[in-house]
Design an enzyme around this catalytic site. Structure first.
Site, mmCIF file in Angstrom:
data_model
loop_
_atom_site.group_PDB
_atom_site.id
_atom_site.type_symbol
_atom_site.label_atom_id
_atom_site.label_comp_id
_atom_site.label_asym_id
_atom_site.label_seq_id
_atom_site.Cartn_x
_atom_site.Cartn_y
_atom_site.Cartn_z
ATOM 1 N N ASP A 22 -4.110 4.064 10.730
ATOM 2 C CA ASP A 22 -4.081 4.855 9.500
ATOM 3 C C ASP A 22 -4.038 6.343 9.873
ATOM 4 O O ASP A 22 -3.177 6.745 10.652
ATOM 5 C CB ASP A 22 -5.285 4.462 8.630
ATOM 6 N N HIS A 73 -3.106 -3.681 5.134
ATOM 7 C CA HIS A 73 -3.266 -2.387 5.795
ATOM 8 C C HIS A 73 -4.318 -2.379 6.899
ATOM 9 O O HIS A 73 -4.183 -1.662 7.884
ATOM 10 C CB HIS A 73 -3.644 -1.335 4.740
#
Length: 331
Positions: A110, A308
Site C-alpha cells: 500500500d 487489497h
C-alpha cells in the site's frame, strides 16, 4: 533497549534530525542474514507483516518490519509537512544503518509500496532490490495530485481528497476507531467487499462519510478479533493524524521529486497484487508499463480472488513468491 518476545525483538532506533528534529522508529526484528525491510501501509502497523517475519527468518533472512513514522510506537511529529516522502525514505535509510547494515531489500505494501519504490529510486546505494505489494509503481508525473483527485468522482468526493483537510477524517474515525477499521478492512477484502454495482466505498457522498458505504456484519476471514484488537489498540492510543498526514503531503512530494519525473527503477523488483483490488484495476496501465518503469522486474503476479490486504489475505502464497524472489536475487 530491546524486548524479546520469543524469537521476535522489538526495539527503537533514532531517526534523523530534520524538519521535525530527532525522533524514533520502532521496529520488529526476527532472524539473521541479508536484511529485508518491510514497510506497511494505511491504516496498519508492523503487525501487518506478522505472517512474513517468521517465514523470512526461517529462510535465512534478517526480517525487520517497522512502524512508519506517525504509527504505533514510532514518533509522531506535529508538523504535517514532517510526513513527506523524503523524510520517510530517510527513516528507512536510518533503520538500515542503525542495524549495522550497508544494504537491504525493501518490500512495501500500500503506501509502503510507494515508500519502498522511492527508497529504491533515491538511495540505490542502500536498497539493492524492491518488492511492491498491492499498489503498482507509478513514476512521478502528471498534474498536481490534489488537482487530479479533485476531478474524480463527479458529485462525489474521492477518499484521498476527503483526507486532505486536517481534522476532518479524524472526526469521523476517532470516536469509534475499532468500528471504522473493521469497516475499512472489510471494504477492501475479497470476501467482504461490496458487490459489483454497489456504491463505491472509495468515494464520499456530499455531506456524508466514508463509513456510510462500509460493509457491516462480519470480519474478513483474515482478520481475527485479536488482530483487530492490535490495530484498534494502536490507533486508539495514537490517534489517526500521523497516518493521515501521509495523504496530506502528496503535493509536497510531487514538488520534491520533480527531478525524478518518469524515472524507472532499475534494481531487481517484484510485484504482487490482488485481482479484486481496485489498486490493480484502476492502475492497470501502470502494470502494463512495467517493462519501461520496472526494467529490473523479475517476478510479477496477480492473485485470483484476492483483495487489497494481500500479505494477510493470502500469506502462504505471498510468502512463497517473496522467498522465491529473494532466493533468486544476486548476492
Amino acid at each position: 533497549m530491546s524486548q524479546h518476545i520469543g524469537e521476535i525483538t522489538h526495539r527503537s532506533v533514532s531517526s534523523p534530525a530534520g524538519r521535525a528534529g530527532h525522533g524514533r522508529i520502532h521496529l520488529v526484528e526476527q532472524g539473521s542474514g541479508p536484511l529485508v525491510l518491510l514497510v506497511h501501509g494505511f491504516p496498519e502497523s508492523w503487525y501487518s507483516w506478522r505472517h512474513q517475519l517468521p517465514v523470512l527468518a526461517a529462510a535465512g533472512y534478517r526480517a525487520v518490519a517497522i512502524d512508519v513514522r506517525g504509527y504505533g510506537r514510532s514518533s509522531r511529529p506535529v508538523a504535517t509537512e514532517a510526513y513527506r516522502m523524503l523524510d520517510l525514505v530517510a527513516d528507512n535509510v536510518t533503520v538500515v544503518q542503525a542495524l549495522g547494515e550497508e544494504s537491504a531489500v525493501v518490500v512495501g505494501h500500500d503506501w509502503g509500496a510507494a515508500i519502498a519504490a522511492n527508497s529504491a529510486l533515491l538511495r540505490p546505494d542502500v536498497f539493492r532490490a524492491v518488492g511492491l505489494l498491492s499498489v503498482p509503481y507509478t513514476p512521478r508525473g502528471g498534474p498536481r495530485p490534489t488537482d487530479a483527485f479533485a476531478r474524480m468522482g463527479g458529485d462525489e468526493e474521492f477518499y484521498v481528497s476527503y483526507f486532505q483537510e486536517p481534522g476532518r477524517a479524524e472526526a469521523e474515525i476517532e470516536p469509534d476507531v475499532r468500528g471504522w477499521l473493521t469497516g475499512f478492512y472489510a471494504a477492501l477484502s475479497a470476501d467482504t467487499m461490496p458487490a459489483p454495482g454497489a456504491p463505491d466505498p472509495h468515494f464520499v457522498s456530499r455531506g456524508g462519510t466514508l463509513r456510510d458505504r462500509f460493509p457491516t456484519g462480519r470480519l474478513p476471514a483474515w482478520l481475527s478479533e485479536g488482530d483487530l484488537d492490535v490495530y484498534a489498540g494502536e490507533f486508539e492510543r495514537t490517534g489517526m493524524t500521523g497516518a493521515l498526514n501521509r495523504y496530506r503531503n502528496m503535493d509536497r512530494d510531487w514538488e520534491d521529486l520533480a527531478a525524478l519525473d518518469g524515472a524507472p527503477i532499475p534494481q531487481p523488483s517484484l510485484f504482487i497484487g490482488g485481482k479484486l483490488d481496485t489498486s490493480t484495476t484502476w492502475l492497470a496501465d501502470a502494470i502494463t508499463a512495467y517493462p519501461v518503469t520496472l526494467p529490473g522486474l523479475t517476478s510479477s503476479h496477480l492473485l485470483d480472488g484476492c483483495g487489497h490486504w494481500i500479505q494477510q489475505e493470502r500469506p502462504d502464497e505471498v510468502n512463497r513468491l517473496l522467498t522465491d524472489w529473494l532466493a533468486a536475487l544476486p548476492a
